[in-house]
Design an enzyme around this catalytic site. Structure first.
Site, PDB file in Angstrom:
ATOM      1  CB  CYS A 118      -0.952  -0.012   1.189  1.00  0.00           C
ATOM      2  SG  CYS A 118      -1.921  -1.518   1.254  1.00  0.00           S
ATOM      3  CG  HIS A 259      -3.233   3.050   1.923  1.00  0.00           C
ATOM      4  ND1 HIS A 259      -3.823   2.599   0.754  1.00  0.00           N
ATOM      5  CD2 HIS A 259      -3.273   2.000   2.799  1.00  0.00           C
ATOM      6  CE1 HIS A 259      -4.190   1.340   0.921  1.00  0.00           C
ATOM      7  NE2 HIS A 259      -3.873   0.960   2.138  1.00  0.00           N
ATOM      8  CG  ASN A 289      -6.651  -1.243   1.526  1.00  0.00           C
ATOM      9  OD1 ASN A 289      -5.979  -0.956   0.542  1.00  0.00           O
ATOM     10  ND2 ASN A 289      -6.109  -1.566   2.688  1.00  0.00           N
TER      11      ASN A 289
HETATM   12  O1  UT7 Z   1      -3.669  -1.556   3.528  1.00  0.00           O
HETATM   13  C1  UT7 Z   1      -2.970  -1.987   4.640  1.00  0.00           C
HETATM   14  C2  UT7 Z   1      -3.386  -1.344   5.828  1.00  0.00           C
HETATM   15  N1  UT7 Z   1      -4.432  -2.120   6.497  1.00  0.00           N
HETATM   16  C3  UT7 Z   1      -5.114  -1.533   7.445  1.00  0.00           C
HETATM   17  O2  UT7 Z   1      -4.915  -0.360   7.659  1.00  0.00           O
HETATM   18  C4  UT7 Z   1      -6.078  -2.324   8.287  1.00  0.00           C
HETATM   19  C5  UT7 Z   1      -6.040  -1.774   9.698  1.00  0.00           C
HETATM   20  N2  UT7 Z   1      -7.007  -2.438  10.580  1.00  0.00           N
HETATM   21  C6  UT7 Z   1      -8.305  -2.171  10.514  1.00  0.00           C
HETATM   22  O3  UT7 Z   1      -8.772  -1.437   9.672  1.00  0.00           O
HETATM   23  C7  UT7 Z   1      -9.183  -2.789  11.567  1.00  0.00           C
HETATM   24  O4  UT7 Z   1      -8.380  -3.458  12.519  1.00  0.00           O
HETATM   25  C8  UT7 Z   1     -10.235  -3.797  10.998  1.00  0.00           C
HETATM   26  C9  UT7 Z   1     -11.294  -3.034  10.209  1.00  0.00           C
HETATM   27  C10 UT7 Z   1      -9.563  -4.813  10.110  1.00  0.00           C
HETATM   28  C11 UT7 Z   1     -10.929  -4.514  12.154  1.00  0.00           C
HETATM   29  O5  UT7 Z   1     -11.534  -3.551  13.001  1.00  0.00           O
HETATM   30  P1  UT7 Z   1     -11.337  -3.630  14.571  1.00  0.00           P
HETATM   31  O6  UT7 Z   1     -12.106  -2.534  15.159  1.00  0.00           O
HETATM   32  O7  UT7 Z   1      -9.867  -3.667  14.841  1.00  0.00           O
HETATM   33  O8  UT7 Z   1     -12.020  -4.993  14.912  1.00  0.00           O
HETATM   34  P2  UT7 Z   1     -11.401  -6.265  15.639  1.00  0.00           P
HETATM   35  O9  UT7 Z   1     -10.511  -7.026  14.738  1.00  0.00           O
HETATM   36  O10 UT7 Z   1     -10.873  -5.852  16.976  1.00  0.00           O
HETATM   37  O11 UT7 Z   1     -12.699  -7.111  15.917  1.00  0.00           O
HETATM   38  C12 UT7 Z   1     -13.708  -6.667  16.841  1.00  0.00           C
HETATM   39  C13 UT7 Z   1     -14.804  -7.709  16.872  1.00  0.00           C
HETATM   40  C14 UT7 Z   1     -14.295  -9.128  17.108  1.00  0.00           C
HETATM   41  O12 UT7 Z   1     -15.286  -9.801  17.847  1.00  0.00           O
HETATM   42  P3  UT7 Z   1     -15.103 -10.013  19.433  1.00  0.00           P
HETATM   43  O13 UT7 Z   1     -13.823 -10.756  19.593  1.00  0.00           O
HETATM   44  O14 UT7 Z   1     -15.057  -8.629  20.009  1.00  0.00           O
HETATM   45  O15 UT7 Z   1     -16.311 -10.774  19.805  1.00  0.00           O
HETATM   46  C15 UT7 Z   1     -14.236  -9.712  15.707  1.00  0.00           C
HETATM   47  O16 UT7 Z   1     -14.391 -11.117  15.728  1.00  0.00           O
HETATM   48  O17 UT7 Z   1     -15.477  -7.734  15.595  1.00  0.00           O
HETATM   49  C16 UT7 Z   1     -15.435  -9.072  15.060  1.00  0.00           C
HETATM   50  N3  UT7 Z   1     -15.288  -8.946  13.623  1.00  0.00           N
HETATM   51  C17 UT7 Z   1     -16.333  -8.785  12.797  1.00  0.00           C
HETATM   52  N4  UT7 Z   1     -17.660  -8.728  13.047  1.00  0.00           N
HETATM   53  C18 UT7 Z   1     -18.461  -8.535  11.989  1.00  0.00           C
HETATM   54  C19 UT7 Z   1     -14.142  -8.936  12.890  1.00  0.00           C
HETATM   55  N5  UT7 Z   1     -14.452  -8.778  11.596  1.00  0.00           N
HETATM   56  C20 UT7 Z   1     -15.797  -8.685  11.511  1.00  0.00           C
HETATM   57  C21 UT7 Z   1     -16.702  -8.504  10.442  1.00  0.00           C
HETATM   58  N6  UT7 Z   1     -18.024  -8.425  10.733  1.00  0.00           N
HETATM   59  N7  UT7 Z   1     -16.294  -8.376   9.167  1.00  0.00           N
END
Ligand code: UT7
Length: 334
Positions: A118, A259, A289
């Site tokens: 990216c 990005h 993305n």
């Molecule tokens: O291009 C390269 C750069 N990449 C990035 O910049 C990505 C950076 N990271 C992010 O954008 C975020 O970390 C994500 C959007 C990928 C995830 O968001 P988050 O707020 O960090 O969520 P999380 O991974 O902490 O998950 C929170 C909860 C979890 O459930 P529990 O453990 O709290 O029960 C996940 O299992 O949300 C759950 N979860 C989802 N629920 C519904 C994870 N993905 C999903 C989903 N739909 N798609």
């Protein structure tokens, strides 16, 4: 790093291309356990484009974006001296830039791929500018293009909601130092954290005679939380360091073009720099993305919408796998 060159470089034209198929969050929620509400709240993404067609590849998108940029200024492809294709999803591991060269008829251009995920487009612009500012080349085509849909595990809800396919291209041309538009840059890599975001190659079998392992590439692996924290902490520092080297204050910035990974990252970086959110260029709600394509895609759209004016200062930052991150500061010259 401040440029000490006597030759200027400026972006002359932009172009972009996205696939026709639009996959919205509702469609994704038929594939994995998620919802439009979750995806929009956590990322800002509403839909993304996905490349279909057995013979279609990153080369098609990259070529179309390039032709659109060339057409805007009626430039003959034969005038291009160098093509830099920033991509992490080539259709040939030896590189795809030469295929773009052939497809657009830029037969006099040297062409190579640049792999920096990216951050690829930022590195591409900086690399291209070096060739111009040291007097080697006059016209350079820098493309950011990716089809990460091919490397996405569509059953993994933590990644498949994020990515989309697209391409963006810019033509950089040499100019007088007074008209220089690529003011400075700041680049970083932290290989210790390469496992936080990768498409790893996994060895599968061993040739017993000469101990050669054969394997295949996996899907995208990402530690979302760590990558999020990395982006929000490192990108503002990179921007401040770059601006400081140019004696520019964040308050003098016209546009912040990051990005397009996650809307929350965009807002958090702007807030840390005390840059008003109205100065953010963002279109990730429509495309997700798109990796190396996201910055030139958003730049092209902002120009089409006539948001960017002559002499506007644009701070561009990329970040992602590697881990890599970096900033380039541009003064827009019409
Ligand atoms: O291009 C390269 C750069 N990449 C990035 O910049 C990505 C950076 N990271 C992010 O954008 C975020 O970390 C994500 C959007 C990928 C995830 O968001 P988050 O707020 O960090 O969520 P999380 O991974 O902490 O998950 C929170 C909860 C979890 O459930 P529990 O453990 O709290 O029960 C996940 O299992 O949300 C759950 N979860 C989802 N629920 C519904 C994870 N993905 C999903 C989903 N739909 N798609």
């Amino acid at each position: 790093m401040k440029s000490l060159n006597t030759q200027g470089a400026r972006i002359l034209a932009t172009g972009s291309a996205v696939p026709e198929l639009c996959v919205n969050n509702f469609k994704i929620s038929e594939m994995v356990e998620t919802s439009d509400d979750w995806i929009v709240t956590r990322t800002g993404i509403k839909e993304r484009r996905v490349l279909t067609g057995i013979n279609k590849s990153v080369v098609d998108l990259a070529s179309l974006a390039s032709i659109r940029a060339l057409n805007k200024i009626s430039m003959d492809p034969l005038e291009i001296d160098l093509i830099i294709l920033a991509t992490s999803s080539p259709n040939d591991l030896f590189g795809s830039a030469s295929q773009v060269q052939a497809k657009i008829g830029a037969n006099k251009a040297v062409a190579f791929d640049l792999t920096a995920a990216c951050s690829g487009f930022v590195l591409g612009i900086v690399t291209g500018a070096q060739f111009i500012q040291n007097g080697s080349y006059k016209n350079i085509l820098v493309i950011g293009a990716d089809v990460l849909s091919k490397w996405t595990d569509w059953s993994d809800r933590s990644t498949c909601i994020l990515f989309g396919d697209g391409a963006g291209a810019v033509i950089i041309q040499s100019c007088s130092i007074e008209k220089n538009g690529i003011l400075g840059f700041q680049l970083n890599t932290d290989g210790e954290k390469s496992d936080q975001l990768s498409i790893p190659y996994r060895n599968k079998e061993k040739n017993q005679t000469i101990s050669i392992c054969k394997g295949e590439f996996d899907f995208i692996q990402m530690n979302g939380k760590e990558v999020y924290k990395f982006a929000v902490s490192k990108v503002p520092l990179s921007i401040l360091t770059c601006l400081h080297s140019l004696c520019i204050s964040p308050k003098d910035i016209s546009w912040l073009l990051l990005h397009q990974a996650n809307e929350r990252i965009l807002y958090a970086v702007a807030e840390r720099l005390s840059i008003h959110s109205s100065k953010l260029i963002s279109n990730l709600h429509k495309y997700g993305n798109t990796s190396a394509a996201s910055i030139p895609l958003a730049l092209d759209e902002a120009l089409k919408n006539k948001r960017i004016k002559d002499n506007d200062l644009i701070v561009i930052s990329g970040f992602g796998a590697g881990l890599t991150w970096g900033t380039v500061v541009i003064k827009w010259k019409c």
